[in-house]
Write a protein that holds these residues in place. Structure first.
Motif, short mmCIF file in Angstrom:
data_model
loop_
_atom_site.label_atom_id
_atom_site.label_comp_id
_atom_site.label_asym_id
_atom_site.label_seq_id
_atom_site.Cartn_x
_atom_site.Cartn_y
_atom_site.Cartn_z
N ASP A 197 57.99 32.89 66.92
CA ASP A 197 57.25 32.11 65.92
C ASP A 197 58.18 31.37 64.96
N ARG A 198 59.46 31.30 65.29
CA ARG A 198 60.44 30.61 64.44
C ARG A 198 61.45 29.91 65.35
N TYR A 199 62.19 28.98 64.78
CA TYR A 199 63.30 28.39 65.53
C TYR A 199 64.45 28.12 64.57
N PHE A 200 65.66 28.03 65.14
CA PHE A 200 66.86 28.03 64.32
C PHE A 200 67.82 26.94 64.79
N PHE A 201 68.45 26.27 63.79
CA PHE A 201 69.49 25.30 64.07
C PHE A 201 70.84 25.95 63.76
N ARG A 202 71.65 26.19 64.79
CA ARG A 202 72.94 26.85 64.62
C ARG A 202 72.78 28.15 63.83
N GLY A 203 71.73 28.91 64.15
CA GLY A 203 71.51 30.21 63.54
C GLY A 203 70.76 30.20 62.23
N VAL A 204 70.49 29.02 61.66
CA VAL A 204 69.80 28.91 60.38
C VAL A 204 68.35 28.54 60.62
N ASP A 205 67.44 29.18 59.89
CA ASP A 205 66.02 28.88 60.03
C ASP A 205 65.78 27.38 59.85
N ALA A 206 65.24 26.75 60.89
CA ALA A 206 65.11 25.28 60.89
C ALA A 206 64.10 24.80 59.86
N THR A 207 63.03 25.56 59.65
CA THR A 207 62.01 25.11 58.70
C THR A 207 62.55 25.16 57.27
N THR A 249 73.87 26.76 75.18
CA THR A 249 73.88 25.75 74.12
C THR A 249 73.93 26.47 72.78
N GLY A 250 74.69 25.92 71.86
CA GLY A 250 74.80 26.52 70.54
C GLY A 250 74.05 25.76 69.48
N TRP A 285 74.54 18.97 59.88
CA TRP A 285 74.64 20.39 60.21
C TRP A 285 74.55 20.59 61.72
N LEU A 286 73.62 19.88 62.34
CA LEU A 286 73.45 20.02 63.78
C LEU A 286 74.68 19.50 64.53
N TRP A 287 75.27 18.41 64.05
CA TRP A 287 76.42 17.80 64.74
C TRP A 287 77.71 18.58 64.52
N THR A 288 77.94 19.02 63.29
CA THR A 288 79.26 19.54 62.92
C THR A 288 79.28 20.99 62.48
N GLY A 289 78.11 21.56 62.17
CA GLY A 289 78.10 22.91 61.62
C GLY A 289 78.52 22.93 60.16
N GLU A 290 78.56 21.77 59.52
CA GLU A 290 78.91 21.66 58.11
C GLU A 290 77.77 20.98 57.36
N LEU A 291 77.49 21.47 56.15
CA LEU A 291 76.46 20.87 55.32
C LEU A 291 77.13 19.92 54.34
N ARG A 292 76.68 18.66 54.33
CA ARG A 292 77.28 17.64 53.48
C ARG A 292 76.22 17.10 52.53
N PRO A 293 76.03 17.72 51.36
CA PRO A 293 74.99 17.28 50.43
C PRO A 293 75.18 15.82 50.02
N GLY A 294 74.09 15.09 50.04
CA GLY A 294 74.11 13.70 49.59
C GLY A 294 74.59 12.71 50.62
N TRP A 299 69.58 14.32 70.25
CA TRP A 299 70.17 13.87 71.53
C TRP A 299 71.69 13.70 71.38
N ILE A 300 72.11 13.18 70.24
CA ILE A 300 73.55 13.02 70.01
C ILE A 300 74.22 14.39 69.94
N ALA A 301 73.58 15.36 69.30
CA ALA A 301 74.15 16.71 69.22
C ALA A 301 74.34 17.29 70.62
N HIS A 302 73.36 17.11 71.48
CA HIS A 302 73.47 17.63 72.84
C HIS A 302 74.50 16.84 73.64
N ALA A 303 74.61 15.54 73.38
CA ALA A 303 75.63 14.75 74.06
C ALA A 303 77.02 15.25 73.69
N LEU A 304 77.24 15.52 72.41
CA LEU A 304 78.53 16.04 71.97
C LEU A 304 78.86 17.35 72.68
#
Length: 437
Positions: free
Chosen positions: A92-102, A84-85, A116-125, A401-406
């Motif tokens: 003591d840490r966890y990461f979303f697509r390689g980025v520190d989740a906290t 899974t990607g 970010w979790l769904w697409t790997g793209e950050l969409r501000p706003g 759950w949607i991210a894992h479904a994709l």
């Protein structure tokens, strides 16, 4: 003449034969599955020299692998593991697509973390909007439930109603799934009843859109009046928004595994979310924060953690909100929320009570706070109900759950098919005797 002589003198090398173990490794399955292929006529086998075990034609095995799609290597005995990607959990840490989740959850709104979790793209706003038809159906269904129903009951019903209102729910293309997810999450929030000042639910609810066409508020602000009748302040909203982002995903937790199994069967995204919600309600998963809330409220009422912890231990109950099998120290999600809660004056008593619980239990067992205890501090100090943590968990994890479904929709269907280890009576058994009434 030369060709004929060459043909007559050519000896074709013997076909390569594989052992059962080699065949299983090449197919990425367990040895038991290899024999299942034989029984279905998908593979042929010969007895190995000496009559022990079987051998398989390598070319035939490779052809089967091409037809079915190469599977992942078989997991160790007793384990279920696959690539899974999405989320990586460290010591003591966890990461979303390689980025520190906290860091991601502290710096960005829940919707941005979800994207970010769904697409790997950050969409501000980015904002999510509930469609009118789905929202109407969800509210009607939720409104028909008995008053004593909990938030998870309401969310499960809201998902079914929203699915029924979406004729495109069976479209599993990436864009269709993403569009549905961006609509479903605010629909779930808006379908929940608004909490009045006396903490009782009312039918009045702020919807997930805007009548004048303006962008809807952030999801955390939409969710706040569903959790408490107190007015929202920016510091508390920041805690809620961060909690939503932190809880979006946590690798293959029980509910996420259920969601992936549903997606593996090509269930539509609403059904995937329903599968996750069904597991989430267990007391060892999403409902664990409610136990921590009640314990923390009792600590505040009794003036200290010692008698409360003693009562839990005396009755054989574990102390909630402590320990996590994936972290040796404090849960990084709890650590992040505690830092934010420390900046809110009204959270100080509950935060001190939580620290008292940790210190009291640490005298004998070195357990650290987990995210359930942090959610309890937030809910107790904000005048929220005990089930608040479960509600926040469910809304947040819907995006995961949607991210894992994709991800699962891109894999071979029905790949998660473990084999049972039969322990019943050995066949053949006689037909059962009919018991007379």
């Amino acid at each position: 003449m030369t060709d004929q002589a060459g043909a007559a003198g050519f000896t074709e090398p013997p076909a390569q034969r594989l052992t059962t173990r080699e065949t299983a490794e090449r197919l990425g399955v367990k040895p038991e599955t290899v024999y299942a292929y034989v029984s279905r006529g998908q593979l042929s086998s010969n007895r190995a020299p000496g009559g022990r075990g079987s051998t398989f034609d390598a070319a035939e095995v490779d052809a089967l692998a091409r037809r079915t799609g190469r599977r992942e290597p078989a997991a160790p005995a007793g384990a279920l593991s696959f690539p899974t990607g999405i989320t990586l959990i460290g010591s003591d840490r966890y990461f979303f697509r390689g980025v520190d989740a906290t860091e991601l959850a502290r710096r960005h709104a829940y919707e941005e973390v979800a994207e970010w979790l769904w697409t790997g793209e950050l969409r501000p706003g980015v904002r999510f909007t509930a469609p009118a038809e789905a929202l109407t159906a969800a509210r009607r269904a939720v409104g028909a439930l008995p008053p004593h129903c909990g938030s998870t009951d309401r969310l499960r019903v809201a998902v079914v109603a929203a699915a029924a209102a979406d004729p495109l729910r069976f479209d599993l293309s990436r864009e269709a799934v993403l569009g549905g997810a961006r609509s479903l999450i605010p629909t779930l929030v808006a379908a929940l009843p608004t909490v009045t000042e006396d903490r009782g639910p009312s039918d009045g609810a702020a919807d997930g859109g805007s009548a004048d066409g303006a962008a809807p508020p952030r999801l955390a602000r939409q969710l706040w009046p569903k959790l408490t009748g107190r007015p929202a302040d920016e510091a508390s909203l920041a805690v809620l928004d961060t909690a939503l982002g932190l809880l979006i995903d946590h690798d293959l937790a029980a509910s996420t595994l259920a969601a992936r199994v549903a997606a593996s069967a090509r269930a539509h995204p609403y059904a995937v979310v329903s599968a996750g919600l069904g597991v989430l309600e267990g007391p060892l998963h999403g409902a664990a924060s409610g136990l921590a809330h009640r314990m923390l409220a009792e600590v505040l009422e009794r003036g200290g953690a010692a008698p409360v912890v003693a009562d839990h231990l005396r009755t054989g109950r574990r102390v909630p909100g402590l320990g996590h099998r994936l972290y040796t120290g404090e849960d990084p999600r709890a650590h992040t929320l505690f830092e934010l809660l420390a900046e809110i004056p009204q959270a100080a008593p509950a935060l001190a009570a939580a620290r008292d619980v940790v210190a009291t239990t640490a005298r004998h067992t070195p357990l650290h706070a987990n995210v359930d205890l942090a959610l309890a501090v937030f809910s107790v100090s904000s005048g929220m109900a005990a089930e608040t943590g479960e509600t926040v968990f469910a809304i947040a994890r819907t995006a995961g759950w949607i991210a894992h479904a994709l991800e699962e929709y891109g894999e071979r269907p029905l790949r998660m098919r473990p084999s049972g280890q039969y322990t019943g009576p050995q066949p053949p058994q006689p037909l059962p005797t009919v018991v007379s009434q």
